[in-house]
Design a protein around this motif. Structure first.
Motif, PDB file in Angstrom:
ATOM      1  N   VAL A 247       0.823  -1.216   0.000  1.00 12.00           N
ATOM      2  CA  VAL A 247       0.000   0.000   0.000  1.00 12.00           C
ATOM      3  C   VAL A 247       0.858   1.267   0.000  1.00 12.00           C
ATOM      4  O   VAL A 247       0.369   2.359   0.250  1.00 12.00           O
ATOM      5  CB  VAL A 247      -0.972   0.011   1.209  1.00 12.00           C
ATOM      6  CG1 VAL A 247      -1.974  -1.115   1.080  1.00 12.00           C
ATOM      7  CG2 VAL A 247      -0.211  -0.082   2.529  1.00 12.00           C
ATOM      8  N   LYS A 248       2.173   1.075  -0.282  1.00 13.12           N
ATOM      9  CA  LYS A 248       3.102   2.198  -0.431  1.00 13.12           C
ATOM     10  C   LYS A 248       3.159   3.084   0.819  1.00 13.12           C
ATOM     11  O   LYS A 248       3.151   4.312   0.739  1.00 13.12           O
ATOM     12  CB  LYS A 248       2.725   3.027  -1.663  1.00 13.12           C
ATOM     13  CG  LYS A 248       2.864   2.256  -2.970  1.00 13.12           C
ATOM     14  CD  LYS A 248       2.484   3.095  -4.166  1.00 13.12           C
ATOM     15  CE  LYS A 248       2.816   2.394  -5.467  1.00 13.12           C
ATOM     16  NZ  LYS A 248       2.241   1.035  -5.579  1.00 13.12           N
ATOM     17  N   LEU A 249       3.235   2.435   1.983  1.00 12.80           N
ATOM     18  CA  LEU A 249       3.360   3.163   3.240  1.00 12.80           C
ATOM     19  C   LEU A 249       4.638   2.786   4.001  1.00 12.80           C
ATOM     20  O   LEU A 249       4.803   3.166   5.159  1.00 12.80           O
ATOM     21  CB  LEU A 249       2.143   2.907   4.136  1.00 12.80           C
ATOM     22  CG  LEU A 249       0.824   3.546   3.670  1.00 12.80           C
ATOM     23  CD1 LEU A 249      -0.315   3.115   4.573  1.00 12.80           C
ATOM     24  CD2 LEU A 249       0.940   5.066   3.635  1.00 12.80           C
ATOM     25  N   TYR A 404      -7.618  -1.290   3.021  1.00 16.61           N
ATOM     26  CA  TYR A 404      -6.522  -1.435   3.976  1.00 16.61           C
ATOM     27  C   TYR A 404      -5.649  -0.182   3.992  1.00 16.61           C
ATOM     28  O   TYR A 404      -5.218   0.268   5.057  1.00 16.61           O
ATOM     29  CB  TYR A 404      -5.686  -2.665   3.624  1.00 16.61           C
ATOM     30  CG  TYR A 404      -4.537  -2.918   4.594  1.00 16.61           C
ATOM     31  CD1 TYR A 404      -4.720  -3.737   5.696  1.00 16.61           C
ATOM     32  CD2 TYR A 404      -3.290  -2.332   4.403  1.00 16.61           C
ATOM     33  CE1 TYR A 404      -3.681  -3.968   6.592  1.00 16.61           C
ATOM     34  CE2 TYR A 404      -2.247  -2.550   5.289  1.00 16.61           C
ATOM     35  CZ  TYR A 404      -2.451  -3.375   6.384  1.00 16.61           C
ATOM     36  OH  TYR A 404      -1.424  -3.594   7.272  1.00 16.61           O
ATOM     37  N   HIS A 405      -5.399   0.376   2.813  1.00 15.95           N
ATOM     38  CA  HIS A 405      -4.543   1.567   2.742  1.00 15.95           C
ATOM     39  C   HIS A 405      -5.090   2.685   3.618  1.00 15.95           C
ATOM     40  O   HIS A 405      -4.346   3.332   4.365  1.00 15.95           O
ATOM     41  CB  HIS A 405      -4.426   2.052   1.300  1.00 15.95           C
ATOM     42  CG  HIS A 405      -3.728   3.372   1.164  1.00 15.95           C
ATOM     43  ND1 HIS A 405      -4.400   4.594   1.268  1.00 15.95           N
ATOM     44  CD2 HIS A 405      -2.418   3.698   0.964  1.00 15.95           C
ATOM     45  CE1 HIS A 405      -3.547   5.585   1.135  1.00 15.95           C
ATOM     46  NE2 HIS A 405      -2.341   5.075   0.937  1.00 15.95           N
ATOM     47  N   ASP A 406      -6.392   2.924   3.536  1.00 18.47           N
ATOM     48  CA  ASP A 406      -6.993   4.020   4.297  1.00 18.47           C
ATOM     49  C   ASP A 406      -6.898   3.747   5.793  1.00 18.47           C
ATOM     50  O   ASP A 406      -6.598   4.660   6.578  1.00 18.47           O
ATOM     51  CB  ASP A 406      -8.456   4.196   3.886  1.00 18.47           C
ATOM     52  CG  ASP A 406      -8.597   4.611   2.425  1.00 18.47           C
ATOM     53  OD1 ASP A 406      -7.564   4.963   1.805  1.00 18.47           O
ATOM     54  OD2 ASP A 406      -9.715   4.582   1.904  1.00 18.47           O
ATOM     55  N   LEU A 409      -3.128   4.046   6.829  1.00 14.98           N
ATOM     56  CA  LEU A 409      -2.697   5.447   6.857  1.00 14.98           C
ATOM     57  C   LEU A 409      -3.267   6.153   8.080  1.00 14.98           C
ATOM     58  O   LEU A 409      -2.558   6.909   8.764  1.00 14.98           O
ATOM     59  CB  LEU A 409      -3.144   6.148   5.576  1.00 14.98           C
ATOM     60  CG  LEU A 409      -2.795   7.634   5.465  1.00 14.98           C
ATOM     61  CD1 LEU A 409      -1.282   7.841   5.529  1.00 14.98           C
ATOM     62  CD2 LEU A 409      -3.369   8.232   4.185  1.00 14.98           C
TER      63      LEU A 409
END
Length: 553
Positions: A247-249, A404-406, A409
């Motif tokens: 998720v690029k985090l 999941y990303h939200d 984050l």
């Protein structure tokens, strides 16, 4: 004499009568071709002998055509069961053992899980294979090819073509010296040891024998000049480096706020209950899964060790802990008897996979800090458990899993804000962030996305960070990276080194010396029916006491 000759003639003439009844496998050829295709790409945990036995059962000549057809119908449930046995899916025993938990999942979440099993690309490939089989069967005798292939697989001791095309050699682990200093991970000193089933079993046994000898030594008492501080252990469900990358985090600023960060930390399991128990027993080496539910040496319990030194233990969660008996497991097998911090009045942020509320973590952190500011405890050690990232969690009023990303984050932002608040408070704190396991956002050839029955390496490699607040020394610019293979014992050792609090008053902190010689632990992960172990730089998997095979890449 003539009677004997006649009998011999009748006997010899009856033998060819079996010839017309070798009818071939028919449609079962497609069944095995489909398996060969999946096997070649590493999607099966194939059992060659069991499949050869099924072929023998199907090919055995039966003169009566009705009995022959009946046999094919009788073989269908056998074929389905064998196909399931050849997959990486959870075994029947595992499903039965988790029956209560499955029953507790919401209907919406169960429907979502079922939909994940539908892979349209694989269905399309299966259709193409079916048409190709029907077309080529006009000229090719597939039964001969299938039998020959199965015979070859059995002769080769072949398991996963996508990973290992030839049988490995034999060399006994016992022939080589096993090295296990206090701080070094289990390893085999000679590269000549081959990954045979015998050697892998011996390596796992040796690993657990050596882990039983390792233990963190806390002081009997704190010195008179010890500096009081608070310890926060934040245990987060469903967060791994693989998930962060997906998720690029992985480069989120929060990960840069730690003083020490473990890059190669193994959670040793992919389920919450066992992960919590392992963390609470961090003061001893890594136990086998079955030993988690037996009494351990009293010195193994991290929070008990802290309580002996005057720390008041506390417990806080953003959920009720009922699902799967999680809270009960912490108390019974992790010896965490602290009362659960009141959740009254904290807003609901999400609806969990079982329909229960997941509470607002910002409010949870604020309540802990407010209570800590008004109580008169000198030292506290708090265990936080957070589950907003668990698969199946959804926003209130919605029937689909929140992205999941939200959620990730939002959690990282909440933790980042909490760190700001702790900075501003001026309190002396040691914060340890250690996830339980990953969310398996990216599936592999062994498991679909979201499934965690098998503790894959990508799921158990989790980001772990340690941060000191309220110290006199100047904060370093970026975290000190620990690249060595590590697990819970390293966390316990660091806490023991800092337990007197003197580093909070030190004019300078030598982080390199503080982390030198931390216990290392090779990546061995285990659930009830699966073990994944690193051996000679590669990962191997064993299901339900079966044979070891290379973990498909």
């Amino acid at each position: 004499m003539n009677k004997d000759i006649d009998a011999a003639n009748r006997s010899s003439s009856s033998m060819p009568l079996l010839g017309p009844y070798w009818r071939g496998l028919g449609g079962w050829n497609y069944y095995f071709l489909l398996k060969f295709g999946l096997l070649w790409h590493g999607y099966l945990n194939f059992h060659p002998l069991a499949n050869l036995v099924l072929v023998a059962f199907l090919l055995l000549p039966i003169p009566n055509i009705r009995l022959h057809r009946l046999r094919h119908w009788l073989a269908m449930p056998l074929g389905i069961g064998l196909f399931y046995h050849d997959t990486w899916l959870p075994g029947v025993g595992s499903l039965l053992s988790q029956g209560d938990q499955l029953a507790g999942l919401s209907g919406v979440y169960l429907l979502e899980l079922i939909q994940r099993f539908i892979n349209w690309q694989m269905l399309g490939a299966a259709l193409v294979l079916w048409v190709a089989y029907l077309f080529l069967a006009q000229w090719l005798r597939f039964t001969v090819l299938v039998v020959a292939a199965l015979g070859w697989l059995n002769l080769q001791g072949f398991s996963v073509p996508a990973v290992n095309l030839l049988p490995v050699g034999f060399s006994s682990v016992a022939e080589h010296q096993l090295v296990q200093p206090q701080t070094a991970p289990f390893q085999v000193s000679s590269a000549g040891v081959q990954a045979t089933n015998q050697n892998l079993n011996a390596a796992l046994d040796t690993f657990y024998q050596q882990e039983r000898q390792r233990q963190t030594r806390f002081p009997d008492s704190l010195p008179s000049d010890a500096v009081p501080f608070d310890l926060l252990v934040i245990n987060i469900c469903s967060l791994s480096w693989s998930d962060m990358a997906a998720v690029k985090l992985a480069s989120h600023p929060f990960w840069q706020r730690f003083d020490i960060r473990f890059q190669n930390f193994n959670s040793a399991t992919s389920y919450s209950g066992p992960a919590g128990i392992r963390l609470l027993r961090a003061s001893c080496g890594q136990p086998a899964q079955e030993n988690l539910y037996q009494a351990a040496d009293p010195h193994c319990y991290l929070f008990d060790n802290l309580a002996q030194l005057g720390f008041t233990t506390r417990l806080s969660m953003d959920h009720d802990g009922d699902f799967g008996g999680y809270l009960t497991a912490l108390r019974q097998h992790g010896q965490l008897q602290a009362p659960l911090m009141s959740l009254q009045g904290i807003d609901r942020a999400l609806v969990s996979f079982d329909g229960a509320p997941v509470l607002n973590d910002t409010q949870l952190f604020s309540r802990w800090l407010q209570q800590r500011q008004v109580d008169d405890e000198t030292r506290t050690a708090t265990f936080f458990n957070l589950i907003p990232l668990h698969d199946g969690n959804r926003l209130p009023g919605q029937n689909i899993t929140a992205p999941y990303h939200d959620r990730a984050l939002n959690l990282l932002e909440q933790l980042d804000t909490f760190f700001d608040t702790l900075d501003q408070s001026g309190r002396k704190l040691m914060v340890v962030v250690v996830p339980e396991h990953g969310a398996a956002l990216v599936g592999d050839k062994v498991q679909l996305s979201g499934l965690r029955d098998i503790p894959s390496p990508s799921m158990t490699r989790v980001p772990v960070g340690i941060k000191l607040f309220g110290i006199r020394a100047e904060q370093q610019g970026s975290p000190l990276e620990i690249e060595a293979p590590s697990s819970y014992l390293a966390i316990s050792e660091l806490i023991a080194r800092l337990v007197d609090g003197r580093q909070f008053e030190a004019a300078d902190i030598d982080w390199q010396s503080l982390t030198q010689g931390l216990p290392q632990t090779v990546a061995v992960s285990e659930n009830d029916n699966a073990v994944v172990m690193e051996f000679q730089g590669d990962s191997y998997i064993r299901l339900s006491e079966g044979d070891w095979v290379p973990y498909p890449r």
